[in-house]
Design an enzyme around this catalytic site. Structure first.
Site, PDB file in Angstrom:
ATOM      1  N   PHE A 146    -105.701  53.105 -52.266  1.00  0.00           N
ATOM      2  CA  PHE A 146    -105.060  53.938 -51.244  1.00  0.00           C
ATOM      3  C   PHE A 146    -104.773  55.290 -51.876  1.00  0.00           C
ATOM      4  CE2 PHE A 146    -101.579  55.872 -48.966  1.00  0.00           C
ATOM      5  CZ  PHE A 146    -101.980  55.724 -47.651  1.00  0.00           C
ATOM      6  N   ASP A 181    -104.954  58.672 -60.004  1.00  0.00           N
ATOM      7  CA  ASP A 181    -103.950  58.837 -58.961  1.00  0.00           C
ATOM      8  C   ASP A 181    -102.672  58.163 -59.447  1.00  0.00           C
ATOM      9  OD1 ASP A 181    -102.260  58.529 -56.783  1.00  0.00           O
ATOM     10  OD2 ASP A 181    -103.864  58.031 -55.375  1.00  0.00           O
ATOM     11  N   LYS A 241     -94.553  61.757 -54.776  1.00  0.00           N
ATOM     12  CA  LYS A 241     -93.483  60.773 -54.595  1.00  0.00           C
ATOM     13  C   LYS A 241     -92.243  61.080 -55.435  1.00  0.00           C
ATOM     14  CE  LYS A 241     -96.096  56.943 -52.617  1.00  0.00           C
ATOM     15  NZ  LYS A 241     -95.440  57.000 -51.297  1.00  0.00           N
TER      16      LYS A 241
END
Length: 428
Positions: A158, A247, A280
């Site tokens: 994702f 990522d 985040k």
């Protein structure tokens, strides 16, 4: 009523003008139905706790999906944001600010990036991955006139929901409504080193522009790459001139007990990637993301006018990120995350509950793997008892709490798990 939540003083308030029910109804008339009805309407937070509009308190063990690393309303973070906004808010990318420059320098330092490395600041993880995808496209000149057109990603990945990031995301339900997506992306089985090697074999290695990897897949159920996988990926990408792009949107900035998850020897094996994406937890709750390009080759893939952002790197977001990094360092939170995570995973595993098949993760990114596909039911029961958790797969509960969580607070959720019915999910 347990310590986890508080009863409203006036039961009539549950249906009043400021109630969860009232706000939920207004939500349904005003916002697009992309997320479904909200589970609760939250009105304030403090530390690892949040309160809803009906006055109930919850221990936030999801942290805004690994975002609120310092918890809610942290005084140092709120003071830094307020002070910066009171001085200089938005200036556009025609100008620079000291906070923007200082943040880029701090990120290169915590990443142990070599001379010549550079940072591109964004507003989110999706945007960071979008920029990294464009960097992969720029890595198109292969040896002997070959064209690098292939981008390799993993099943279960994702990377976001914009068109480029979505092209790197494997879940068909996310992808299919928006096809055709940007092409050239191939999905390999998760953690399968032989499949990775095969993608570079038979003279095809020089056509690979980049390999996109999450050191730990969060949305798929907190799945760490097996030891040695990143090392082999680094060897293959270096041999063929491809970029190794990690990522770390969910795993970065202390979530696993290191600044970056690949810095753990058992995960990264000492490798140095070409590109890392962050977001985040970087701003402690304020929207900010980053692309770290390691070394001059990666740092020069995007030239002037080839990428941009209106809000990325604005002074307020940069101040928030600097404050977050500063608190993590000042309060020794990397060590706390490591210690608390190890203790908590052990405590949950030691329950011996028949519903708990496995507990895995790193630091405070934890998965409780269940023996039945009842994660949604467990999460619903947890919310009713004052805990915010995430059923990221039908049989997996994900925990990504604030770094300021204490052992005593974590133990209350362990007690909740211990009290779950042993036959939950068993049909008659």
């Amino acid at each position: 009523m347990t310590e986890q939540h508080l009863e409203p003083q006036d039961p009539a308030a549950l249906a009043g003008a400021d109630s969860v029910a009232h706000w939920t109804e207004r939500y349904g008339h005003a916002l697009m139905d992309t997320f479904g009805a909200p589970q609760r309407v939250l009105v304030r937070g403090e530390g690892p706790y949040v309160w809803d509009a009906d006055g109930f308190r919850y221990l936030d063990l999801l942290g805004g999906i690994a975002v609120n690393s310092l918890g809610h309303a942290h005084p140092t973070l709120t003071a830094a944001i307020s002070a910066q906004l009171g001085t200089l808010g938005h200036i556009s990318n025609f100008f620079a600010s000291p906070t923007q420059i200082a943040l880029a320098e701090r990120l290169l330092a915590v990443a142990d990036a070599p001379e010549g490395s550079r940072v591109f600041l964004t507003n989110s993880g999706t945007e960071a991955n979008e920029a990294a995808f464009k960097m992969a496209r720029r890595n198109s000149e292969g040896p002997g006139g070959a064209r690098r057109t292939r981008v390799l990603a993993l099943e279960g990945a994702f990377h976001g929901r914009s068109m480029g990031a979505l092209a790197l995301t494997s879940k068909a339900a996310y992808r299919e409504p928006f096809e055709p997506l940007p092409g050239g992306v191939e999905f390999l089985p998760f953690g399968d080193t032989a499949a990775l090697e095969a993608a570079f074999a038979d003279g095809r290695g020089d056509t690979v522009a980049a390999v996109f990897l999450e050191p730990i897949q969060g949305e798929a159920g907190v799945l760490p790459l097996p030891p040695g996988y990143l090392v082999r990926a680094r060897e293959l990408t270096e041999a063929h001139g491809a970029l190794l792009i990690l990522d770390e949107v969910q795993t970065g900035m202390g979530r696993t007990g290191a600044w970056l998850a690949h810095q753990h020897p058992h995960l990264g094996g000492g490798i140095r990637p070409d590109v890392v994406t962050l977001a985040k937890g970087l701003g402690g709750g304020f929207p900010v993301g980053a692309v770290l390009a390691y070394g001059e080759r990666a740092a020069t893939l995007l030239g002037r006018g080839q990428h941009g952002t209106t809000f990325g790197g604005n002074p307020v977001a940069s101040a928030a990120a600097l404050a977050t990094i500063g608190v993590i360092e000042r309060d020794g939170l990397l060590a706390h995350v490591t210690d608390l995570g190890a203790w908590w995973r052990g405590a949950i595993a030691a329950l011996g509950h028949p519903l708990v098949a496995e507990v895995r993760g790193e630091g405070l990114l934890i998965a409780v793997q269940l023996t039945a596909p009842v994660a949604a039911e467990v999460a619903s029961r947890a919310l009713g008892e004052g805990f915010v958790v995430n059923p990221c797969t039908p049989s997996t509960i994900r925990l990504a709490p604030p770094f300021v969580l204490t052992r005593e607070q974590a133990a209350t959720f362990t007690d909740f798990l211990a009290a779950l019915p042993h036959d939950l999910g068993v049909t008659a």
